[in-house]
Scaffold this motif. Structure first.
Motif, short mmCIF file in Angstrom:
data_model
loop_
_atom_site.label_atom_id
_atom_site.label_comp_id
_atom_site.label_asym_id
_atom_site.label_seq_id
_atom_site.Cartn_x
_atom_site.Cartn_y
_atom_site.Cartn_z
N TYR A 170 -4.75 -6.04 -2.70
CA TYR A 170 -5.89 -5.20 -2.31
C TYR A 170 -7.19 -5.95 -2.57
N CYS B 164 -7.97 3.51 -12.05
CA CYS B 164 -6.78 2.64 -12.01
C CYS B 164 -7.15 1.20 -12.33
N LEU B 165 -8.26 0.72 -11.77
CA LEU B 165 -8.68 -0.65 -12.04
C LEU B 165 -8.99 -0.85 -13.52
N ASP C 213 -9.72 5.16 -7.79
CA ASP C 213 -9.60 3.71 -7.67
C ASP C 213 -10.19 3.03 -8.91
N GLU D 291 0.13 -4.71 -6.07
CA GLU D 291 -0.56 -3.95 -5.03
C GLU D 291 -2.07 -4.16 -5.14
N TYR D 292 -2.59 -4.11 -6.37
CA TYR D 292 -4.03 -4.30 -6.55
C TYR D 292 -4.44 -5.75 -6.33
N ASN E 260 0.81 -1.22 0.00
CA ASN E 260 0.00 0.00 0.00
C ASN E 260 0.84 1.26 0.00
N GLU F 8 0.38 -3.76 -10.22
CA GLU F 8 -0.54 -4.90 -10.35
C GLU F 8 -0.54 -5.76 -9.10
#
Length: 198
Positions: free
Chosen positions: A110, A154-155, A151, A106-107, A64, A104
């Motif tokens: 997440y 970015c996705l 968010d 990090e997501y 994060n 990628e």
């Protein structure tokens, strides 16, 4: 080689977990794969992290820091005349253009919170931390909406492979940010925000 005294072992285990997830996704994560990657005895991973959720929490919290660090280092948001939309769009572009594999990852960590409830409070830290930075420049409700929009942008970029459009992001973020100015002009307080405030 003996590693009886290894004060950095916990950190090395976290770093190893991030590399394992980066290569094979969450499905490839186990105490054994992390121990192998970190070059530590299997018992070391279970000593520092009793469960995989504990290890994922530590990995997610570290991951994060990517965008959060960029926001902190910018320093722009403490300026009263900061162009919030422009600065957010710029920082996002730099972040996405950097270590894409890291973004990628990090997501992935997440989104792992969808199936692992223990991760949800840590996943929320990213949103709440950025909201706290933006709220003084807008208001709490608008700050949450800006973070949600960012968010989503970015996705979309990550999932579709599309090229990040900074001009589009700036315009959309500016439209959301302008709502706080409109409410301020109308004398409405931060509490007026419908479901966003709930």
């Amino acid at each position: 080689m003996s590693r009886r005294y290894d004060p950095e072992r916990r950190q090395r285990i976290i770093d190893a977990a991030i590399r394992v997830v980066g290569r094979g996704g969450i499905a490839g994560l186990s105490h054994r794969t992390v121990a192998t990657e970190a070059d530590v005895p299997l018992g070391s991973t279970t000593y520092h992290f009793a469960s995989l959720d504990e290890l994922l929490i530590a990995a997610l919290r570290q991951a994060n820091e990517g965008f959060a660090a960029a926001v902190r280092e910018s320093g722009a948001f403490v300026e009263p005349r900061c162009d919030v939309a422009g600065e957010l769009a710029r920082l996002t572009g730099e972040w996405l253009a950097g270590d894409r594999a890291g973004v990628e990852l990090e997501y992935e960590l997440y989104l792992a919170a969808l199936r692992r409830p223990a991760l949800r409070p840590v996943a929320a830290e990213w949103c709440s931390g950025l909201t706290e930075v933006l709220a003084p420049r807008t208001d709490p409700v608008t700050a949450r909406a800006l973070v949600a929009l960012l968010d989503g942008i970015c996705l979309q970029v990550l999932l579709t492979g599309a090229v990040y459009d900074e001009a589009y992001a700036r315009e959309m973020l500016a439209r959301v940010a302008s709502g706080s100015r409109a409410r301020a002009g109308a004398g409405a307080g931060p509490a007026s925000g419908g479901t966003l405030a709930s």
